[in-house]
Design a protein around this motif. Structure first.
Motif, PDB file in Angstrom:
ATOM      1  N   VAL A 214      -2.965  -4.649   7.669  1.00 15.35           N
ATOM      2  CA  VAL A 214      -3.609  -5.229   6.500  1.00 15.35           C
ATOM      3  C   VAL A 214      -4.351  -6.494   6.889  1.00 15.35           C
ATOM      4  O   VAL A 214      -4.049  -7.131   7.895  1.00 15.35           O
ATOM      5  N   ASN A 215      -5.342  -6.813   6.070  1.00 11.41           N
ATOM      6  CA  ASN A 215      -6.031  -8.092   6.149  1.00 11.41           C
ATOM      7  C   ASN A 215      -5.750  -8.806   4.836  1.00 11.41           C
ATOM      8  O   ASN A 215      -6.347  -8.484   3.801  1.00 11.41           O
TER       9      ASN A 215
ATOM     10  N   ILE B 286       2.889   0.203   3.815  1.00 10.06           N
ATOM     11  CA  ILE B 286       3.024  -1.130   4.379  1.00 10.06           C
ATOM     12  C   ILE B 286       3.232  -2.133   3.257  1.00 10.06           C
ATOM     13  O   ILE B 286       2.799  -1.888   2.123  1.00 10.06           O
ATOM     14  N   ARG B 287       3.908  -3.238   3.551  1.00  8.46           N
ATOM     15  CA  ARG B 287       4.115  -4.290   2.559  1.00  8.46           C
ATOM     16  C   ARG B 287       3.844  -5.645   3.193  1.00  8.46           C
ATOM     17  O   ARG B 287       3.985  -5.819   4.414  1.00  8.46           O
ATOM     18  N   GLN B 288       3.462  -6.585   2.343  1.00 11.03           N
ATOM     19  CA  GLN B 288       3.113  -7.930   2.804  1.00 11.03           C
ATOM     20  C   GLN B 288       3.738  -8.943   1.858  1.00 11.03           C
ATOM     21  O   GLN B 288       3.591  -8.819   0.638  1.00 11.03           O
ATOM     22  N   GLU B 289       4.436  -9.911   2.403  1.00  8.47           N
ATOM     23  CA  GLU B 289       4.958 -11.014   1.601  1.00  8.47           C
ATOM     24  C   GLU B 289       3.914 -12.125   1.582  1.00  8.47           C
ATOM     25  O   GLU B 289       3.402 -12.500   2.639  1.00  8.47           O
ATOM     26  N   ALA B 290       3.621 -12.654   0.412  1.00 10.68           N
ATOM     27  CA  ALA B 290       2.537 -13.633   0.285  1.00 10.68           C
ATOM     28  C   ALA B 290       2.808 -14.915   1.056  1.00 10.68           C
ATOM     29  O   ALA B 290       1.877 -15.608   1.479  1.00 10.68           O
TER      30      ALA B 290
ATOM     31  N   TRP C  25       0.864  -1.173   0.000  1.00 11.71           N
ATOM     32  CA  TRP C  25       0.000   0.000   0.000  1.00 11.71           C
ATOM     33  C   TRP C  25       0.904   1.228   0.000  1.00 11.71           C
ATOM     34  O   TRP C  25       1.781   1.366   0.852  1.00 11.71           O
ATOM     35  N   TYR C  26       0.653   2.112  -0.989  1.00  9.32           N
ATOM     36  CA  TYR C  26       1.353   3.374  -1.080  1.00  9.32           C
ATOM     37  C   TYR C  26       0.351   4.501  -0.857  1.00  9.32           C
ATOM     38  O   TYR C  26      -0.810   4.415  -1.259  1.00  9.32           O
ATOM     39  N   LYS C  27       0.823   5.567  -0.255  1.00  6.07           N
ATOM     40  CA  LYS C  27       0.029   6.772  -0.006  1.00  6.07           C
ATOM     41  C   LYS C  27       0.589   7.898  -0.872  1.00  6.07           C
ATOM     42  O   LYS C  27       1.812   8.077  -0.941  1.00  6.07           O
ATOM     43  N   GLN C  28      -0.305   8.637  -1.543  1.00  2.09           N
ATOM     44  CA  GLN C  28       0.125   9.771  -2.352  1.00  2.09           C
ATOM     45  C   GLN C  28      -0.638  11.012  -1.917  1.00  2.09           C
ATOM     46  O   GLN C  28      -1.768  11.229  -2.339  1.00  2.09           O
ATOM     47  N   PRO C  29      -0.038  11.836  -1.082  1.00  4.32           N
ATOM     48  CA  PRO C  29      -0.696  13.078  -0.650  1.00  4.32           C
ATOM     49  C   PRO C  29      -0.678  14.102  -1.779  1.00  4.32           C
ATOM     50  O   PRO C  29      -0.076  13.857  -2.832  1.00  4.32           O
TER      51      PRO C  29
END
Lengths: 116, 117
Positions: A66-67, A49-53, A36-40
């Motif tokens: 995250v879910n 945040i990042r998630q490894e599968a 997930w990236y945020k762009q203001p």
């Protein structure tokens, strides 16, 4: 080809409340990374945040969690205790772990508004 | 520690012209990726440079070309500009260490806003 879908073009939440942004993806790979990236309004894309599968445990970073539902190919972002500074476009992104194929595939984004 | 920087911040060109955008990666990073973000859309991958070579390319025409210098900075060149090339161009850098594939994170610059009239 991998695709990322964000079905909520806009979301709003009251300050200090919790909001969840949705993301689904399509891939035939068994191992991959999700972000997930945020762009203001300043336009700079900031990693949230990042998630490894391969990890069953959901990633958390302070108020962000995250879910990750691998079977459903779903990757939602929960923001707790929303703050005015959280207002931004939020992009979900996918990439493979393969050396030589590091490109990020992004969704179309969700605009998050924080109501004071 | 300086992050990813891009220049210029804004640019106005007319159809048919050529443009060069520049990117300096975050300190310690050796890889630069370029993305095009049209208004209201997510970024689309253009190409990536590593060790001064283009190593991966997205679905963009040959009018889009690039270069990486020995200091890892990079340029994106677009020839024969079309109205549809108007977009925010984002540069992202990362540190590609063979054997740690997938563990690197891409850090983005603030982008260059290109308007083609």
């Amino acid at each position: 080809a991998q695709t990322v879908t964000q079905s909520q073009p806009e979301m709003s939440v009251q300050e200090a409340e919790t909001v969840t942004l949705s993301c689904t993806y399509d891939t035939s790979e068994s191992d991959y990374y999700l972000f997930w990236y945020k762009q203001p309004p300043s336009r700079q894309m900031i990693l949230v945040i990042r998630q490894e599968a391969y990890k069953q445990q959901n990633a958390t970073e302070n108020r962000f969690s995250v879910n990750f539902q691998k079977a459903a190919k779903s990757f939602s972002l929960k923001i707790s205790d929303s703050q005015l500074g959280d207002a931004a476009m939020y992009f979900c992104a996918y990439r493979t772990p393969n050396f030589g194929n590091e490109k990020l595939t992004f969704g179309t984004g969700t605009r998050l508004t924080i109501i004071p | 520690d300086a992050g990813v920087t891009q220049s210029p911040t804004h640019l106005i060109k007319t159809r048919g012209q050529q443009v060069t955008l520049r990117c300096s990666p975050k300190s310690g990073h050796d890889t630069v990726s370029w993305y095009q973000q049209a208004l209201g859309q997510g970024p689309q991958f253009i190409f990536q440079y590593y060790e001064e070579e283009e190593r991966q390319r997205g679905n963009f025409p040959d009018r889009f070309s690039g270069h990486q210098y020995p200091n890892y900075s990079s340029e994106l060149n677009v020839n024969a500009l079309l109205l549809g090339d108007s977009a925010l161009y984002l540069c992202a850098s990362s540190d590609l260490t063979p054997g740690l594939a997938g563990q690197e994170t891409q850090y983005f610059g603030p982008g260059t806003r290109l308007l083609v009239l």
